[in-house]
Write an enzyme that holds these catalytic residues in place. Structure first.
Site, short mmCIF file in Angstrom:
data_model
loop_
_atom_site.label_atom_id
_atom_site.label_comp_id
_atom_site.label_asym_id
_atom_site.label_seq_id
_atom_site.Cartn_x
_atom_site.Cartn_y
_atom_site.Cartn_z
N CYS A 2 15.28 58.72 -38.45
CA CYS A 2 14.30 59.77 -38.27
C CYS A 2 14.86 60.84 -37.34
O CYS A 2 15.93 60.69 -36.76
CB CYS A 2 13.01 59.20 -37.69
SG CYS A 2 12.31 57.85 -38.68
N ARG A 52 9.96 61.88 -40.19
CA ARG A 52 10.08 60.47 -40.52
C ARG A 52 10.81 60.19 -41.84
O ARG A 52 10.53 60.80 -42.86
CB ARG A 52 8.69 59.84 -40.60
CG ARG A 52 8.78 58.32 -40.79
CD ARG A 52 7.45 57.67 -41.04
NE ARG A 52 7.61 56.21 -41.10
CZ ARG A 52 6.81 55.40 -41.76
NH1 ARG A 52 5.76 55.88 -42.40
NH2 ARG A 52 7.05 54.10 -41.79
N LEU A 53 11.74 59.24 -41.76
CA LEU A 53 12.29 58.59 -42.94
C LEU A 53 11.66 57.20 -42.99
O LEU A 53 11.92 56.36 -42.13
CB LEU A 53 13.82 58.48 -42.85
CG LEU A 53 14.51 57.78 -44.03
CD1 LEU A 53 14.35 58.59 -45.31
CD2 LEU A 53 15.99 57.54 -43.73
N ALA A 54 10.82 56.95 -43.98
CA ALA A 54 10.02 55.73 -44.01
C ALA A 54 10.83 54.57 -44.60
O ALA A 54 11.11 54.54 -45.79
CB ALA A 54 8.76 55.96 -44.84
N ILE A 55 11.20 53.62 -43.75
CA ILE A 55 11.94 52.42 -44.16
C ILE A 55 11.06 51.18 -44.03
O ILE A 55 10.97 50.36 -44.93
CB ILE A 55 13.22 52.25 -43.31
CG1 ILE A 55 14.11 53.50 -43.40
CG2 ILE A 55 13.98 51.00 -43.76
CD1 ILE A 55 14.76 53.71 -44.73
N ILE A 56 10.41 51.04 -42.88
CA ILE A 56 9.48 49.95 -42.63
C ILE A 56 8.06 50.51 -42.67
O ILE A 56 7.78 51.53 -42.04
CB ILE A 56 9.75 49.29 -41.26
CG1 ILE A 56 11.20 48.77 -41.19
CG2 ILE A 56 8.76 48.15 -41.01
CD1 ILE A 56 11.52 47.67 -42.17
N ASN A 77 13.41 57.05 -33.12
CA ASN A 77 14.39 57.14 -34.20
C ASN A 77 15.17 55.84 -34.21
O ASN A 77 15.84 55.52 -33.23
CB ASN A 77 15.33 58.32 -33.98
CG ASN A 77 16.52 58.29 -34.91
OD1 ASN A 77 16.43 57.83 -36.04
ND2 ASN A 77 17.66 58.80 -34.45
N GLY A 78 15.06 55.06 -35.28
CA GLY A 78 15.84 53.83 -35.35
C GLY A 78 15.06 52.65 -35.88
O GLY A 78 14.01 52.81 -36.53
N GLU A 79 15.57 51.46 -35.59
CA GLU A 79 14.98 50.22 -36.06
C GLU A 79 14.99 49.19 -34.93
O GLU A 79 16.00 49.04 -34.24
CB GLU A 79 15.76 49.65 -37.25
CG GLU A 79 15.95 50.61 -38.41
CD GLU A 79 14.67 50.93 -39.16
OE1 GLU A 79 13.68 50.18 -38.99
OE2 GLU A 79 14.65 51.92 -39.91
N ASP A 100 7.89 48.75 -37.12
CA ASP A 100 8.67 48.00 -36.14
C ASP A 100 8.72 48.74 -34.80
O ASP A 100 8.95 48.12 -33.76
CB ASP A 100 10.09 47.75 -36.65
CG ASP A 100 10.79 49.05 -37.02
OD1 ASP A 100 10.31 49.73 -37.94
OD2 ASP A 100 11.81 49.39 -36.40
N VAL A 269 33.16 55.78 -52.62
CA VAL A 269 33.51 57.17 -52.91
C VAL A 269 35.02 57.35 -52.76
O VAL A 269 35.66 56.67 -51.95
CB VAL A 269 32.77 58.13 -51.97
CG1 VAL A 269 33.23 57.97 -50.52
CG2 VAL A 269 32.93 59.58 -52.42
N THR A 318 39.54 63.91 -36.95
CA THR A 318 39.35 62.62 -37.61
C THR A 318 37.95 62.47 -38.18
O THR A 318 37.76 62.03 -39.32
CB THR A 318 39.58 61.46 -36.62
OG1 THR A 318 40.83 61.61 -36.00
CG2 THR A 318 39.52 60.13 -37.32
N ARG A 321 37.40 64.72 -41.28
CA ARG A 321 38.14 64.19 -42.45
C ARG A 321 37.36 63.05 -43.12
O ARG A 321 37.27 62.99 -44.34
CB ARG A 321 39.51 63.67 -42.01
CG ARG A 321 40.54 64.72 -41.67
CD ARG A 321 41.83 64.03 -41.21
NE ARG A 321 42.91 64.98 -40.98
CZ ARG A 321 44.15 64.63 -40.62
NH1 ARG A 321 44.42 63.33 -40.44
NH2 ARG A 321 45.08 65.54 -40.43
#
Length: 593
Positions: A2, A52-56, A77-79, A100, A269, A318, A321
């Site tokens: 998030c 929000r990115l809804a995961i749980i 932001n996180g789990e 969570d 990839v 780095t 790249r």
């Protein structure tokens, strides 16, 4: 993953100020396209915004989150992987959601600022206590999730997941250090994460292969906690292959398998014909995953460079790249409806996996270098993995950076991590041996003992050469001659570094932004201190694994030196010749078999 933005102690309480906060938060919407939340407190002087990115708990876990009385508010932001255990210990509380992250508000109510010591996960959060108008902000021990800290001219304190949300409104900003908490009551930052390996004491615990294996399996299982479809990033190297092998074994017991199927999805990839694509396909076939190969061309990568640098917020060679292929892959993963992936970052830092570790003179130096590398992960691989994926609303989880697993791996006598080719011990031997189960093999032997291939190399060697050629067409010799005057801080030492710096400065011209990127020479991803291990490296500073001459099986030849590249900015002379590849025999075949 998030995006969070917090502005605390603002004297401007106008409607225009609120609109400006919302505009800054929108710059983070790529991190969380599923919901936008805003809490305004203290009469309009405090703001907590959340993308929000809804995961749980996708249905009801919108943020900011509160305790029962709504006196404590938090944006995360996180789990938090141990949230169910923590809830079981606090049964008197009533929870508004199944998120969570809600447990943080209730835990703070119980134990105050000690909350950070109880959390197991990857996280950045800001919490405001309306009872006394105090606040805290914290970042996970390794810095898997990003966080920045800034100060406004009006005395306000700002926190954000990415510096693009701060750059136009803060007089100064900086990266929030991992393993730290900011307390308004105590007046600033303090470190809360102090593991035994932070000291100068060289560890001496004996190596137990099964203990190490079980600890990693536990770390992977934790990260399979999800209410949405997920997959694994599979390059065909040791680390990602082990992640995939463990995840595939435990998928049937995952609570989401009944919804999304019991066949693991894997993604890779590369340029067509690249080493990673070939190895990943073999691993996927062996494990029986539903495998997706994504191809990109050098030109597609070049066209994406400006967007990549805007999202990952660095000019480190780095990182750029390796971030570009990951950025392009994440867009396609999101298009498939997958919102979370498990990845293999961190293993090389913990076990001395980079090829330059072959030259470690003794176990003490090897251990100190692994400590330096882990402490700097938030500036490199964690930054890349998090921001390359979150640019498209995908969350990356990294089991090798599990707190318990790191503590175990870093307690092992570093003599066990030393490369001894005559004894058949290549880099990361103790990790390979832990999963070398003849009765129930996790991976084919030649994959389990495949030589380390850095991600930016593995996607296709012509990718690196294409980047150098492209930069040379945009940066003149005269520009390089005056580089120290144009960029006195972290002066680019090559045309490639200069080109990335130009793109970075277009997006982030602030002095504070320049200072968020580390400096110092490096070869094959080493720290500056490790260059002393081999005198030849001082003339061949390049972040590619091929710079590990005498080690990499496709190393640059000494007769045709690579263009001198300082990935972190100090000025070095450039060789004129382009690198040539040779079919080296630096590693004995028996050591790889």
């Amino acid at each position: 993953m998030c995006g969070i933005l917090a502005v605390l102690g603002s004297y401007d309480k106008s409607a225009a100020r609120r609109a400006r906060i919302l505009e800054c938060s929108r710059r983070l919407r790529h991190r969380g396209p599923d919901w936008s939340g805003l809490w305004v407190g203290d009469g309009g002087g405090c703001y907590l915004a959340h993308e929000r990115l809804a995961i749980i708990d996708p249905a009801s876990g919108d943020q900011p989150l509160f305790n029962e009385t709504k006196e404590i508010v938090v944006a995360v932001n996180g789990e938090i992987y141990n949230h169910e255990l923590l809830k079981a210990e606090m049964q008197k509380h009533n929870y508004h959601t199944q998120s969570d992250c809600e447990v943080i508000a209730h835990l703070y109510e119980e134990i105050g600022e000690a909350v950070v010591n109880k959390l197991d996960g990857m996280f950045s959060f800001v919490l405001y206590d309306t009872r006394d108008q105090s606040f805290i902000a914290a970042r996970d021990p390794i810095g898997i999730t990003p966080l920045y800290l800034g100060w406004g001219l009006d005395g306000s304190v700002w926190f954000a997941s990415e510096m693009k949300a701060l750059k136009d409104d803060c007089e100064r900003f900086e990266e929030f250090p991992p393993g730290h908490i900011y307390s308004s009551k105590q007046g600033g930052l303090r470190r809360y994460y102090n593991p035994p390996w932070f000291t100068d004491i060289i560890p001496s615990e004996p190596y137990d292969p099964l203990t190490l294996r079980h600890a990693f399996e536990k770390a992977v299982i934790k990260r399979m906690m999800t209410d949405v479809p997920f997959g694994v990033l599979l390059s065909g190297g040791l680390d990602s292959s082990l992640v995939a092998a463990v995840a595939s074994r435990h998928l049937a017991n995952n609570k989401g398998s009944d919804k999304w199927g019991n066949k693991l999805h894997s993604f890779c990839v590369g340029l067509k014909g690249s080493p990673d694509l070939k190895a990943a396909k073999e691993v996927a076939d062996y494990l029986g995953t539903h495998h997706q190969e994504f191809y990109f061309t050098v030109q597609e990568g070049l066209d994406a460079l400006s967007d990549v640098i805007y999202h990952i917020e660095t000019y480190d060679v780095t990182t750029i790249r390796a971030s570009t292929p990951m950025f392009l892959m994440s867009r396609k993963i999101k298009a498939l409806g997958v919102k979370m992936v498990i990845s293999g970052e961190g293993s090389d830092e913990i076990f001395g996996g980079y090829l330059y570790f072959h030259k470690a003179p003794n176990k003490e130096e090897l251990h100190r270098e692994t400590c330096r590398k882990i402490k700097a992960l938030h500036l490199y691989d964690c930054l890349r993995a998090n921001k390359s994926t979150s640019a498209w609303g995908v969350e990356a989880r990294v089991p090798f950076l599990d707190k318990d697993f790191i503590d175990l791996a870093m307690s092992i006598d570093p003599a066990e991590k030393m490369v001894q080719l005559k004894e058949g011990r290549i880099e990361k031997y103790i990790l390979r041996k832990a999963f070398d189960d003849k009765d129930d093999p996790f991976l084919p032997q030649h994959i389990l003992f495949r030589q380390k291939e850095q991600f930016s190399d593995g996607v296709g060697y012509s990718w690196i050469d294409g980047l150098k050629d492209h930069a040379a067409s945009h940066v003149t010799d005269l520009m390089m001659a005056n580089a120290v005057h144009v960029y006195p801080h972290n002066t680019p030492g090559t045309k490639e570094a200069y080109y990335y710096r130009m793109l970075f400065e277009k997006h982030f011209p602030q002095q504070s932004a320049r200072f968020t990127v580390p400096g110092g020479p490096s070869v094959a991803c080493s720290t500056a201190a490790a260059i002393a291990w081999d005198k030849a490296w001082s003339n061949n500073l390049d972040p590619s694994g091929r710079a590990a001459s005498g080690v990499h099986v496709a190393a640059y030849t000494e007769e045709s030196p690579v263009e001198v590249t300082d990935i972190n900015g100090s000025v070095e002379e450039s060789a004129k010749k382009k690198p040539k590849l040779v079919d080296g025999n630096a590693l004995e075949v028996s050591a790889l078999a």
